[in-house]
Scaffold this motif. Structure first.
Motif, PDB file in Angstrom:
ATOM      1  N   GLN A 145       0.841  -1.205   0.000  1.00 11.38           N
ATOM      2  CA  GLN A 145       0.000   0.000   0.000  1.00 11.38           C
ATOM      3  C   GLN A 145       0.873   1.252   0.000  1.00 11.38           C
ATOM      4  OE1 GLN A 145      -3.473  -2.032   2.776  1.00 11.38           O
ATOM      5  NE2 GLN A 145      -2.170  -0.506   3.690  1.00 11.38           N
ATOM      6  N   SER A 146       0.324   2.344  -0.509  1.00  8.70           N
ATOM      7  CA  SER A 146       1.066   3.609  -0.474  1.00  8.70           C
ATOM      8  C   SER A 146       0.960   4.278   0.895  1.00  8.70           C
ATOM      9  CB  SER A 146       0.565   4.555  -1.564  1.00  8.70           C
ATOM     10  OG  SER A 146      -0.815   4.802  -1.384  1.00  8.70           O
ATOM     11  N   SER A 147      -0.004   3.850   1.704  1.00  7.34           N
ATOM     12  CA  SER A 147      -0.139   4.362   3.069  1.00  7.34           C
ATOM     13  C   SER A 147      -0.905   3.333   3.885  1.00  7.34           C
ATOM     14  CB  SER A 147      -0.892   5.700   3.083  1.00  7.34           C
ATOM     15  OG  SER A 147      -2.233   5.524   2.661  1.00  7.34           O
ATOM     16  N   PHE A 148      -0.793   3.446   5.208  1.00  5.60           N
ATOM     17  CA  PHE A 148      -1.597   2.604   6.081  1.00  5.60           C
ATOM     18  C   PHE A 148      -1.967   3.397   7.320  1.00  5.60           C
ATOM     19  CE2 PHE A 148       2.681   1.845   7.645  1.00  5.60           C
ATOM     20  CZ  PHE A 148       2.516   1.862   9.023  1.00  5.60           C
ATOM     21  N   ASP A 149      -2.999   2.930   8.001  1.00  2.95           N
ATOM     22  CA  ASP A 149      -3.501   3.628   9.180  1.00  2.95           C
ATOM     23  C   ASP A 149      -3.117   2.899  10.455  1.00  2.95           C
ATOM     24  OD1 ASP A 149      -4.827   5.621   7.646  1.00  2.95           O
ATOM     25  OD2 ASP A 149      -6.456   4.223   7.251  1.00  2.95           O
ATOM     26  N   LEU A 150      -2.844   3.679  11.491  1.00  6.37           N
ATOM     27  CA  LEU A 150      -2.619   3.182  12.837  1.00  6.37           C
ATOM     28  C   LEU A 150      -3.829   3.602  13.658  1.00  6.37           C
ATOM     29  CD1 LEU A 150      -0.892   2.062  15.231  1.00  6.37           C
ATOM     30  CD2 LEU A 150       0.000   4.399  15.471  1.00  6.37           C
ATOM     31  N   VAL A 151      -4.581   2.612  14.157  1.00  9.79           N
ATOM     32  CA  VAL A 151      -5.761   2.886  14.981  1.00  9.79           C
ATOM     33  C   VAL A 151      -5.334   2.756  16.438  1.00  9.79           C
ATOM     34  CG1 VAL A 151      -8.115   2.183  15.542  1.00  9.79           C
ATOM     35  CG2 VAL A 151      -7.276   1.991  13.183  1.00  9.79           C
ATOM     36  N   VAL A 152      -5.537   3.811  17.214  1.00  8.36           N
ATOM     37  CA  VAL A 152      -5.154   3.836  18.625  1.00  8.36           C
ATOM     38  C   VAL A 152      -6.410   3.642  19.468  1.00  8.36           C
ATOM     39  CG1 VAL A 152      -4.081   5.191  20.464  1.00  8.36           C
ATOM     40  CG2 VAL A 152      -3.259   5.410  18.092  1.00  8.36           C
ATOM     41  N   LEU A 153      -6.404   2.606  20.304  1.00 12.08           N
ATOM     42  CA  LEU A 153      -7.537   2.317  21.178  1.00 12.08           C
ATOM     43  C   LEU A 153      -7.228   2.759  22.604  1.00 12.08           C
ATOM     44  CD1 LEU A 153      -8.381  -1.338  20.048  1.00 12.08           C
ATOM     45  CD2 LEU A 153      -9.286   0.817  19.135  1.00 12.08           C
ATOM     46  N   ASP A 154      -8.255   3.204  23.311  1.00 10.67           N
ATOM     47  CA  ASP A 154      -8.088   3.497  24.737  1.00 10.67           C
ATOM     48  C   ASP A 154      -8.230   2.186  25.517  1.00 10.67           C
ATOM     49  OD1 ASP A 154     -10.818   2.918  25.023  1.00 10.67           O
ATOM     50  OD2 ASP A 154     -11.415   5.002  25.281  1.00 10.67           O
ATOM     51  N   PRO A 155      -8.020   2.200  26.843  1.00 10.78           N
ATOM     52  CA  PRO A 155      -8.083   0.937  27.597  1.00 10.78           C
ATOM     53  C   PRO A 155      -9.427   0.214  27.498  1.00 10.78           C
ATOM     54  CG  PRO A 155      -6.987   2.619  28.894  1.00 10.78           C
ATOM     55  CD  PRO A 155      -7.539   3.308  27.674  1.00 10.78           C
ATOM     56  N   ALA A 156     -10.511   0.950  27.214  1.00 12.10           N
ATOM     57  CA  ALA A 156     -11.835   0.328  27.088  1.00 12.10           C
ATOM     58  C   ALA A 156     -12.082  -0.234  25.691  1.00 12.10           C
ATOM     59  CB  ALA A 156     -12.919   1.344  27.446  1.00 12.10           C
ATOM     60  N   GLY A 157     -11.122  -0.057  24.782  1.00  8.16           N
ATOM     61  CA  GLY A 157     -11.283  -0.583  23.436  1.00  8.16           C
ATOM     62  C   GLY A 157     -11.947   0.367  22.463  1.00  8.16           C
ATOM     63  N   ARG A 158     -12.151   1.621  22.873  1.00  6.85           N
ATOM     64  CA  ARG A 158     -12.738   2.624  21.967  1.00  6.85           C
ATOM     65  C   ARG A 158     -11.633   3.300  21.166  1.00  6.85           C
ATOM     66  NH1 ARG A 158     -15.496   4.101  27.135  1.00  6.85           N
ATOM     67  NH2 ARG A 158     -13.611   5.333  27.349  1.00  6.85           N
ATOM     68  N   ILE A 159     -11.961   3.729  19.949  1.00  4.86           N
ATOM     69  CA  ILE A 159     -10.970   4.409  19.113  1.00  4.86           C
ATOM     70  C   ILE A 159     -10.696   5.790  19.691  1.00  4.86           C
ATOM     71  CG2 ILE A 159     -10.490   5.375  16.837  1.00  4.86           C
ATOM     72  CD1 ILE A 159     -12.028   3.046  15.624  1.00  4.86           C
ATOM     73  N   ALA A 160      -9.406   6.038  20.006  1.00  7.20           N
ATOM     74  CA  ALA A 160      -8.989   7.340  20.536  1.00  7.20           C
ATOM     75  C   ALA A 160      -8.403   8.215  19.432  1.00  7.20           C
ATOM     76  CB  ALA A 160      -7.958   7.146  21.648  1.00  7.20           C
ATOM     77  N   ALA A 161      -7.775   7.587  18.436  1.00 12.25           N
ATOM     78  CA  ALA A 161      -7.153   8.343  17.347  1.00 12.25           C
ATOM     79  C   ALA A 161      -6.871   7.406  16.183  1.00 12.25           C
ATOM     80  CB  ALA A 161      -5.844   8.986  17.814  1.00 12.25           C
ATOM     81  N   ILE A 162      -6.757   7.998  15.006  1.00  9.73           N
ATOM     82  CA  ILE A 162      -6.327   7.275  13.815  1.00  9.73           C
ATOM     83  C   ILE A 162      -5.260   8.131  13.145  1.00  9.73           C
ATOM     84  CG2 ILE A 162      -6.989   6.317  11.578  1.00  9.73           C
ATOM     85  CD1 ILE A 162      -9.863   6.076  12.665  1.00  9.73           C
ATOM     86  N   HIS A 163      -4.118   7.527  12.852  1.00  9.90           N
ATOM     87  CA  HIS A 163      -3.022   8.235  12.196  1.00  9.90           C
ATOM     88  C   HIS A 163      -2.682   7.513  10.902  1.00  9.90           C
ATOM     89  CE1 HIS A 163      -2.390  10.674  15.758  1.00  9.90           C
ATOM     90  NE2 HIS A 163      -2.388   9.569  16.479  1.00  9.90           N
ATOM     91  N   ARG A 164      -2.451   8.287   9.857  1.00 10.17           N
ATOM     92  CA  ARG A 164      -2.105   7.705   8.558  1.00 10.17           C
ATOM     93  C   ARG A 164      -0.620   7.917   8.278  1.00 10.17           C
ATOM     94  NH1 ARG A 164      -6.205   8.059   3.840  1.00 10.17           N
ATOM     95  NH2 ARG A 164      -6.926   6.287   5.072  1.00 10.17           N
TER      96      ARG A 164
END
Length: 192
Positions: free
Chosen positions: A124-143
């Protein structure tokens, strides 16, 4: 630490389009068990959904604000040729107000499905990093952008790890043991 720094910096991206953010949120919600299992033994999980690969990591509550406001920096690929098994790593770094933050994973190249997922990621030309908080909710997404140089480096690292694995007799191969020995070495020699 295992990886070699990318020569090209990742540009900061604006917020992901809503449709892409929803796609990632749905994929994370469907794969909760896979993510939990992967995160028990690694700092990241590599997932493939609809032909797209992305990384998932979970952070401590106190680090959530830092990851939420961080900016993507480098992507690094590397391999340590341990006597029992090659340890191939993918490490992402983010710039934050509290200093750099890191996320990534160590790939077990003895698992064909893991290698295939990595091949998809590095194609891929890019990929995403999904950051979860301790409860498993998405806190951030970085490309993170994957330049041609960094993708070529990733393919070379994968080939190097494969050659090293082939040089080890099957009865002596042990990914968990190699990882444990490497982490014990790092703890003993690289702690402040």
């Amino acid at each position: 630490m295992l990886a070699t720094r990318n020569r090209f910096r990742t540009a900061s991206h604006a917020t992901l389009p809503a449709e892409e953010a929803r796609f990632l949120a749905d994929a994370v919600a469907r794969r909760t068990q896979d993510i939990d299992k992967a995160l028990t033994s690694s700092m990241g999980a590599l997932l493939v959904e609809s032909g797209t690969a992305f990384l998932v990591t979970r952070v401590a509550a106190q680090d959530v604000p830092l990851f939420s406001h961080a900016k993507p920096d480098d992507v690094e690929f590397g391999v340590a040729e341990e006597p029992r098994f090659p340890l191939l790593s993918v490490v992402t770094s983010l710039q934050s107000a509290g200093g750099p933050r890191f996320a990534g994973l160590t790939v077990d190249i003895g698992l064909p499905e893991m290698v295939e997922s990595l091949r998809i990621l590095i194609s891929q030309s890019s990929f995403d990093l999904v950051v979860l908080d301790p409860a498993g909710r998405i806190a951030a997404i970085h490309r993170f952008e994957l330049s041609l140089w960094s993708r070529a480096r990733a393919h070379r690292v994968l080939a190097q790890a494969r050659r090293h694995l082939d040089s080890i007799p099957p009865a002596e191969r042990s990914y968990p043991r190699a990882l444990a020995e490497f982490q014990a070495y790092c703890t003993e020699n690289m702690s402040a």
